[in-house]
Every structure is written in structure tokens, then in C-alpha cells.
Design an enzyme around this catalytic site. Structure first.
Site, mmCIF file in Angstrom:
data_model
loop_
_atom_site.group_PDB
_atom_site.id
_atom_site.type_symbol
_atom_site.label_atom_id
_atom_site.label_comp_id
_atom_site.label_asym_id
_atom_site.label_seq_id
_atom_site.Cartn_x
_atom_site.Cartn_y
_atom_site.Cartn_z
ATOM 1 N N HIS A 132 59.837 8.340 -18.007
ATOM 2 C CA HIS A 132 60.476 7.309 -18.828
ATOM 3 C C HIS A 132 59.511 6.863 -19.920
ATOM 4 O O HIS A 132 58.311 7.157 -19.856
ATOM 5 C CB HIS A 132 60.893 6.105 -17.984
ATOM 6 C CG HIS A 132 62.139 6.350 -17.189
ATOM 7 N ND1 HIS A 132 62.146 7.053 -16.010
ATOM 8 C CD2 HIS A 132 63.431 5.995 -17.416
ATOM 9 C CE1 HIS A 132 63.382 7.126 -15.537
ATOM 10 N NE2 HIS A 132 64.184 6.494 -16.375
ATOM 11 N N LYS A 136 58.476 1.030 -19.746
ATOM 12 C CA LYS A 136 59.202 0.739 -18.497
ATOM 13 C C LYS A 136 58.221 0.190 -17.469
ATOM 14 O O LYS A 136 57.218 0.836 -17.154
ATOM 15 C CB LYS A 136 59.878 2.016 -17.971
ATOM 16 C CG LYS A 136 60.698 1.784 -16.702
ATOM 17 C CD LYS A 136 61.502 3.018 -16.348
ATOM 18 C CE LYS A 136 62.211 2.885 -15.021
ATOM 19 N NZ LYS A 136 63.173 1.786 -14.967
HETATM 20 N N1 LIG Z 1 71.220 1.334 -15.280
HETATM 21 C C1 LIG Z 1 70.802 2.052 -16.297
HETATM 22 O O1 LIG Z 1 71.411 3.038 -16.716
HETATM 23 C C2 LIG Z 1 69.552 1.645 -17.012
HETATM 24 C C3 LIG Z 1 69.186 2.252 -18.218
HETATM 25 C C4 LIG Z 1 68.053 1.781 -18.887
HETATM 26 C C5 LIG Z 1 67.312 0.734 -18.342
HETATM 27 N N2 LIG Z 1 67.692 0.206 -17.138
HETATM 28 C C6 LIG Z 1 67.016 -0.957 -16.553
HETATM 29 O O2 LIG Z 1 67.580 -2.106 -17.171
HETATM 30 C C7 LIG Z 1 66.601 -3.146 -17.225
HETATM 31 C C8 LIG Z 1 66.450 -3.597 -18.675
HETATM 32 O O3 LIG Z 1 65.869 -2.544 -19.406
HETATM 33 P P1 LIG Z 1 65.474 -2.722 -20.938
HETATM 34 O O4 LIG Z 1 64.789 -1.474 -21.320
HETATM 35 O O5 LIG Z 1 66.656 -3.197 -21.708
HETATM 36 O O6 LIG Z 1 64.404 -3.910 -20.817
HETATM 37 P P2 LIG Z 1 63.900 -4.886 -21.972
HETATM 38 O O7 LIG Z 1 64.089 -4.258 -23.313
HETATM 39 O O8 LIG Z 1 62.510 -5.296 -21.574
HETATM 40 O O9 LIG Z 1 64.874 -6.146 -21.880
HETATM 41 C C9 LIG Z 1 64.796 -7.084 -20.838
HETATM 42 C C10 LIG Z 1 65.762 -8.206 -21.129
HETATM 43 O O10 LIG Z 1 65.740 -9.135 -20.047
HETATM 44 C C11 LIG Z 1 65.623 -10.450 -20.601
HETATM 45 N N3 LIG Z 1 65.013 -11.345 -19.633
HETATM 46 C C12 LIG Z 1 63.744 -11.331 -19.160
HETATM 47 N N4 LIG Z 1 63.566 -12.374 -18.314
HETATM 48 C C13 LIG Z 1 64.743 -13.060 -18.284
HETATM 49 C C14 LIG Z 1 65.181 -14.229 -17.616
HETATM 50 N N5 LIG Z 1 64.367 -14.924 -16.802
HETATM 51 N N6 LIG Z 1 66.453 -14.654 -17.810
HETATM 52 C C15 LIG Z 1 67.286 -13.964 -18.619
HETATM 53 N N7 LIG Z 1 66.928 -12.843 -19.302
HETATM 54 C C16 LIG Z 1 65.663 -12.404 -19.121
HETATM 55 C C17 LIG Z 1 64.767 -10.247 -21.835
HETATM 56 O O11 LIG Z 1 64.879 -11.385 -22.680
HETATM 57 P P3 LIG Z 1 63.714 -11.723 -23.776
HETATM 58 O O12 LIG Z 1 64.025 -10.847 -24.967
HETATM 59 O O13 LIG Z 1 63.931 -13.169 -24.062
HETATM 60 O O14 LIG Z 1 62.409 -11.423 -23.138
HETATM 61 C C18 LIG Z 1 65.434 -9.008 -22.404
HETATM 62 O O15 LIG Z 1 66.639 -9.352 -23.065
HETATM 63 C C19 LIG Z 1 65.332 -2.545 -16.611
HETATM 64 O O16 LIG Z 1 65.265 -2.871 -15.255
HETATM 65 C C20 LIG Z 1 65.531 -1.054 -16.791
HETATM 66 O O17 LIG Z 1 64.789 -0.301 -15.855
HETATM 67 C C21 LIG Z 1 68.788 0.633 -16.483
#
Ligand SMILES: NC(=O)c1ccc[n+]([C@@H]2O[C@H](COP(=O)([O-])OP(=O)(O)OC[C@H]3O[C@@H](n4cnc5c(N)ncnc54)[C@H](OP(=O)(O)O)[C@@H]3O)[C@@H](O)[C@H]2O)c1
Length: 247
Positions: A132, A136
């Protein structure tokens, strides 16, 4: 009927994709965008919450949504069997609510995991290599954990994977007895290989995510299914007719 969706993690990479694709649909409405500075009560008024935050926050979001009477789709990684067990207990007290946990929204990835599960009975020697992007934070990936658990389940009555020398750190992390090797590399979005070694042959099942747009189809499938599912559903596979999933 229009389903109102609150996206928690809306400012993140996955959340941004979700918000854009939700806004393009006539049967879905983006009711709220929450991030780390939001009050979780901002989700109230939605029908479904999409949680795409961080593994450390996700349980709190889901707990808050279920107790508020909302259905949930979880895309955040890190939902181990133990966390799912606690979620089942929570849902037992809210029998009208449903939570769909989707470790990977990519249909191709779900197919690859399904193929690996099917092949697992025919090979004793199985290892997973996932890669990844460097940002991540968690490892192994949720998809790798799910794949390993399903491989373990597929082999439940014939014995675990044979994985020698796993006391050496370089042999990866054991998940359901399957060694998982995690790479975090600039330039990569997401990819996974399941290598199955047999007598004189190696079968490799490989999936690559080239763009986050690959998640759109799965996000929409899960959001549309959310209102019809009560209890806990794990994996997109059950929503596309590939596996039991519903528990
Ligand atoms: N299921 C799937 O297909 C898939 C695909 C890709 C990723 N994922 C997973 O999805 C998750 C997100 O990935 P990402 O790459 O989008 O991460 P990211 O870019 O780091 O985004 C994280 C998000 O969570 C928010 N957040 C953090 N703490 C929070 C809180 N206490 N309350 C509310 N919101 C909060 C952040 O807000 P701020 O901007 O304010 O910090 C940001 O909007 C990860 O666990 C990743 O492994 C899953």
C-alpha cells in the site's frame, strides 16, 4: 426514495472519493461531511453513516451511529474478529439496525479473495504479500487480514497452512496461521498477491488497485444495501452473491 448519507472521514482520501460519487447519484444525498474536528452528532439526520476514518476512531463512530438509530457502512481498516464480536453484542441490543463492514470496496479485490479462499483447500503452503501507499498507518491491511481468515476457515477441517520458520521476523505476521508480508511504498495505491505453493507449481492470485475510483462501485453497493440489512454483514462478497457474509 432518497437515502441521506453522512460521511465520517469526508476530508480523507477515501472519504473524498465517497463524497464525490454520492453527490453524483440521484437516489443518495450527502447529508453531512464530518472530519476530526466535527461533533459526531452532526451525523444525526442521516439514514446511513459511512465511516472511513482511522482504526482508532472507527469503533467510536460506529457505536455512536448505532446508538443513535442509524445504519452504518464501515470502510475503515482494523476490524479484527475481536472487534467484530463486540459489534455483534452491540447490535444484539439494536435489532433493527445494520452494520456492513467492508474491508475492501473494490469488486476485483473481493473476487481475488474469493478465488484465494476457493484455492486454499488445494495447497498447504500459502502466503500473502500486500503493498500500500506509504501513508497507510495500519498493517497488515484489512483485506489481507480478511483473506487470511477466510483461507484459515476454508482449511478448518483439513489442517492449517504449513508455514515454516515463522519465529524469524522476516517471515511476516501470522494471521489465522497464514504469513502476511506488508510493504508500504510510495507510488503504490494498493495491491495484494496470494501465493499458493504446491507440488511442482505455484499459483499466484494478484489484484492491483490502480486508482481510488475502483472503490466507487463497492461504496455505492454497500450504501444501497445498508437499509435492507440488519445485524452484522462482513465483506462485499455477500452483497454480490459470493459468500455468506451475513451473521
Ligand atoms: N474499505 C476499503 O476499500 C478501503 C480503501 C482505502 C482505504 N481504506 C481504509 O479507510 C480508512 C481511511 O483511509 P484514508 O486513506 O481515506 O485515510 P485518510 O486520508 O488519513 O483520512 C482519514 C479521515 O478520517 C478523519 N478522522 C480522523 N480522526 C477522526 C475523528 N476523531 N473523528 C472524525 N473523523 C476523523 C480525518 O479527518 P481530518 O482530515 O480532520 O484529519 C480524515 O477525513 C483507513 O482505515 C484505510 O485503511 C479502506
Amino acid at each position: 426514495m432518497v437515502t441521506r448519507v453522512a460521511v465520517v472521514g469526508a476530508s480523507g482520501r477515501l472519504g473524498s472519493v465517497a463524497c464525490r460519487v454520492i453527490e453524483e447519484q440521484s437516489d443518495l444525498r450527502l447529508a453531512a461531511r464530518l472530519n476530526s474536528r466535527s461533533d459526531l452528532d452532526e451525523m444525526l439526520g442521516a439514514d446511513v453513516v459511512l465511516d472511513v476514518t482511522t482504526p482508532g476512531v472507527s469503533s467510536t463512530v460506529v457505536d455512536h451511529a448505532v446508538r443513535a438509530g442509524l445504519d452504518v457502512v464501515v470502510g475503515t481498516s482494523g476490524w479484527s474478529e475481536e472487534r467484530l464480536r463486540l459489534l455483534r453484542t452491540l447490535l444484539a441490543g439494536h435489532p433493527d439496525r445494520g452494520v456492513i463492514v467492508v474491508p475492501n470496496f473494490s469488486v476485483g479485490s473481493v473476487l481475488a479473495t474469493h478465488f484465494a479462499q476457493t484455492a486454499a483447500r488445494f495447497y498447504e503452503s500459502i502466503e500473502i504479500i500486500e503493498a500500500h501507499h506509504a501513508a497507510k498507518v495500519d498493517s497488515p491491511s484489512g483485506t489481507a487480514v480478511r483473506t487470511a481468515e477466510l483461507i484459515g476457515r476454508a482449511r478448518a477441517d483439513i489442517g492449517p497452512v504449513v508455514a515454516p520458520h515463522v519465529d524469524q521476523r522476516a517471515r511476516g505476521q501470522q494471521v489465522a496461521g497464514v504469513p502476511v508480508h506488508s510493504l508500504r511504498l510510495q507510488g503504490v495505491v494498493a495491491q495484494q498477491e496470494v501465493m499458493l505453493g504446491g507440488d511442482g507449481e505455484v499459483l499466484t492470485i494478484r489484484h492491483q488497485t490502480l486508482s481510488p475510483s475502483s472503490y466507487e462501485q463497492g461504496i455505492l453497493l454497500a450504501l444501497r444495501a445498508a437499509a435492507e440489512h440488519t445485524g452484522l454483514t462482513v465483506g462485499l462478497d455477500s452483497l454480490i452473491g459470493l459468500g455468506p457474509g451475513a451473521e
